[in-house]
Design a protein around this motif. Structure first.
Motif, mmCIF file in Angstrom:
data_model
loop_
_atom_site.group_PDB
_atom_site.id
_atom_site.type_symbol
_atom_site.label_atom_id
_atom_site.label_comp_id
_atom_site.label_asym_id
_atom_site.label_seq_id
_atom_site.Cartn_x
_atom_site.Cartn_y
_atom_site.Cartn_z
ATOM 1 N N GLN A 11 -2.161 2.989 15.904
ATOM 2 C CA GLN A 11 -3.504 2.417 15.957
ATOM 3 C C GLN A 11 -3.811 1.625 14.686
ATOM 4 O O GLN A 11 -4.387 0.532 14.743
ATOM 5 C CB GLN A 11 -4.550 3.507 16.158
ATOM 6 N N ALA A 12 -3.422 2.162 13.534
ATOM 7 C CA ALA A 12 -3.641 1.451 12.273
ATOM 8 C C ALA A 12 -2.872 0.140 12.246
ATOM 9 O O ALA A 12 -3.363 -0.880 11.741
ATOM 10 C CB ALA A 12 -3.231 2.331 11.093
ATOM 11 N N LYS A 62 2.672 14.404 16.440
ATOM 12 C CA LYS A 62 2.140 13.630 17.567
ATOM 13 C C LYS A 62 0.911 12.835 17.143
ATOM 14 O O LYS A 62 0.796 11.641 17.405
ATOM 15 C CB LYS A 62 1.783 14.559 18.733
ATOM 16 N N GLU A 63 0.009 13.491 16.445
ATOM 17 C CA GLU A 63 -1.230 12.835 16.031
ATOM 18 C C GLU A 63 -0.975 11.758 14.990
ATOM 19 O O GLU A 63 -1.551 10.666 15.061
ATOM 20 C CB GLU A 63 -2.214 13.874 15.483
ATOM 21 N N VAL A 64 -0.110 12.026 13.999
ATOM 22 C CA VAL A 64 0.096 11.028 12.950
ATOM 23 C C VAL A 64 0.795 9.789 13.489
ATOM 24 O O VAL A 64 0.520 8.671 13.034
ATOM 25 C CB VAL A 64 0.869 11.610 11.737
ATOM 26 N N LYS A 65 1.659 9.950 14.468
ATOM 27 C CA LYS A 65 2.301 8.775 15.064
ATOM 28 C C LYS A 65 1.280 7.937 15.829
ATOM 29 O O LYS A 65 1.321 6.698 15.799
ATOM 30 C CB LYS A 65 3.462 9.196 15.961
ATOM 31 N N LYS A 66 0.361 8.593 16.517
ATOM 32 C CA LYS A 66 -0.718 7.859 17.189
ATOM 33 C C LYS A 66 -1.584 7.117 16.172
ATOM 34 O O LYS A 66 -1.962 5.960 16.376
ATOM 35 C CB LYS A 66 -1.581 8.814 18.006
ATOM 36 N N LEU A 67 -1.922 7.800 15.068
ATOM 37 C CA LEU A 67 -2.740 7.170 14.028
ATOM 38 C C LEU A 67 -2.023 5.969 13.429
ATOM 39 O O LEU A 67 -2.641 4.929 13.150
ATOM 40 C CB LEU A 67 -3.063 8.193 12.931
ATOM 41 N N ILE A 75 -3.747 3.401 -0.644
ATOM 42 C CA ILE A 75 -4.391 3.546 0.662
ATOM 43 C C ILE A 75 -3.480 4.379 1.561
ATOM 44 O O ILE A 75 -2.271 4.148 1.621
ATOM 45 C CB ILE A 75 -4.656 2.177 1.327
ATOM 46 N N ASP A 76 -4.061 5.330 2.257
ATOM 47 C CA ASP A 76 -3.350 6.079 3.286
ATOM 48 C C ASP A 76 -3.432 5.268 4.575
ATOM 49 O O ASP A 76 -4.506 5.125 5.160
ATOM 50 C CB ASP A 76 -4.000 7.456 3.468
ATOM 51 N N PHE A 77 -2.305 4.736 5.012
ATOM 52 C CA PHE A 77 -2.289 3.859 6.188
ATOM 53 C C PHE A 77 -2.845 4.554 7.421
ATOM 54 O O PHE A 77 -3.472 3.912 8.275
ATOM 55 C CB PHE A 77 -0.859 3.383 6.458
ATOM 56 N N LEU A 78 -2.656 5.859 7.516
ATOM 57 C CA LEU A 78 -3.118 6.596 8.692
ATOM 58 C C LEU A 78 -4.630 6.795 8.697
ATOM 59 O O LEU A 78 -5.201 7.120 9.731
ATOM 60 C CB LEU A 78 -2.432 7.967 8.759
ATOM 61 N N ASN A 79 -5.248 6.608 7.547
ATOM 62 C CA ASN A 79 -6.694 6.807 7.435
ATOM 63 C C ASN A 79 -7.323 5.665 6.640
ATOM 64 O O ASN A 79 -8.092 5.888 5.709
ATOM 65 C CB ASN A 79 -6.982 8.149 6.743
ATOM 66 N N CYS A 80 -6.979 4.432 7.032
ATOM 67 C CA CYS A 80 -7.456 3.280 6.255
ATOM 68 C C CYS A 80 -8.827 2.789 6.715
ATOM 69 O O CYS A 80 -9.455 1.970 6.037
ATOM 70 C CB CYS A 80 -6.447 2.144 6.293
ATOM 71 N N ILE A 96 0.842 -1.198 0.000
ATOM 72 C CA ILE A 96 0.000 0.000 0.000
ATOM 73 C C ILE A 96 0.878 1.249 0.000
ATOM 74 O O ILE A 96 2.003 1.242 0.504
ATOM 75 C CB ILE A 96 -0.960 0.057 1.211
ATOM 76 N N ASP A 97 0.350 2.314 -0.562
ATOM 77 C CA ASP A 97 1.007 3.611 -0.503
ATOM 78 C C ASP A 97 -0.052 4.679 -0.717
ATOM 79 O O ASP A 97 -1.042 4.436 -1.414
ATOM 80 C CB ASP A 97 2.092 3.730 -1.569
ATOM 81 N N TYR A 98 0.164 5.862 -0.114
ATOM 82 C CA TYR A 98 -0.823 6.931 -0.318
ATOM 83 C C TYR A 98 -0.531 7.741 -1.571
ATOM 84 O O TYR A 98 -1.299 8.609 -1.950
ATOM 85 C CB TYR A 98 -0.953 7.819 0.907
#
Length: 233
Positions: free
Chosen positions: A171-172, A163-168, A131-136, A104-106
């Motif tokens: 979680q992903a 900070k937020e993207v690392k959390k996302l 696919i955007d891994f942070l918003n899959c 996958i890649d965004y």
């Protein structure tokens, strides 16, 4: 009062783990940069057959493949390459005999490039998705292995909200992996200790893969860190 202090300490620890101040923001953390870079690599591949740069070199792929051999990973294991770029790792995984591979890649240009590279190698059984891994949003599930070779590095340079993207990201990753599934990460930005801290919740450290080392001022270090984790609940 003790509960409040404990909660505050936990919050501080989380803030440290996902700090916005790890690195200076960079264009390397933006979608536009990678879209432009892979568009140029796609055009070069179509013109002269050059797939472009292999992040951290071929050895970075080989060391993960050697670990997969030693760990006796099934040829039917569901494998996810996070941020597949030019698809070079997809090619190596397929040639190694793995049959259930997804990249996958965004970046749409990255996806086009990877598909072109796979087609040139006559490898038809590999899935490549934009696919955007942070918003899959739950699109990625039940993988036995997730592989990251530089993607977490890149998103950590995001100039908007690291900070937020690392959390996302974390979680992903938790959502994508099966229980006891493996996570392989190769990084040139993070040390072993930092990665152990970043992936301390929901993951268990398995081993560090050997990488070239250097000595400076009487201390030994590594230019690249490669770790294996397993998903735990």
């Amino acid at each position: 009062m003790e509960d409040t202090a404990r909660d505050t300490h936990a919050s501080d620890a989380e803030d440290d783990r996902f700090s916005d101040n790890d690195f200076e923001p960079s264009k390397l953390g933006t979608r536009d940069y990678w879209e432009d870079a892979y568009q140029k690599e796609l055009e070069a591949f179509q013109d002269i057959g050059d797939i472009g740069e292999i992040w951290y070199g071929e050895e970075s792929m080989n060391r993960v493949l050697r670990w997969m051999d030693k760990a006796k990973i099934s040829e039917n294991a569901a494998i996810l390459d996070i941020g597949t770029g030019n698809g070079a790792f997809l090619v190596e995984l397929a040639k190694h005999g793995y049959k259930n591979i997804t990249g996958i890649d965004y970046s749409s240009a990255s996806v086009d490039l990877a598909r072109n590279v796979l087609q040139a190698e006559e490898l038809t059984g590999v899935t490549v998705k934009e696919i955007d891994f942070l918003n899959c949003h739950g699109q990625l599930k039940d993988f036995d292995i997730c592989i990251d070779k530089g993607t977490f590095d890149a998103i950590s340079l995001n100039p908007d909200n690291t900070k937020e993207v690392k959390k996302l990201y974390i979680q992903a990753l938790k959502d994508a992996l099966k229980d006891q599934g493996f996570f392989s990460i190769t990084s040139c930005n993070w040390t072993k200790e930092q990665l152990l801290d970043r992936f301390s919740e929901g993951f268990e450290f398995v081993q560090q893969l050997p990488t070239p080392s250097f000595q400076f001022g009487g201390k030994t270090g590594n230019n690249v860190t490669a770790l294996i984790f397993t998903r735990v609940h």
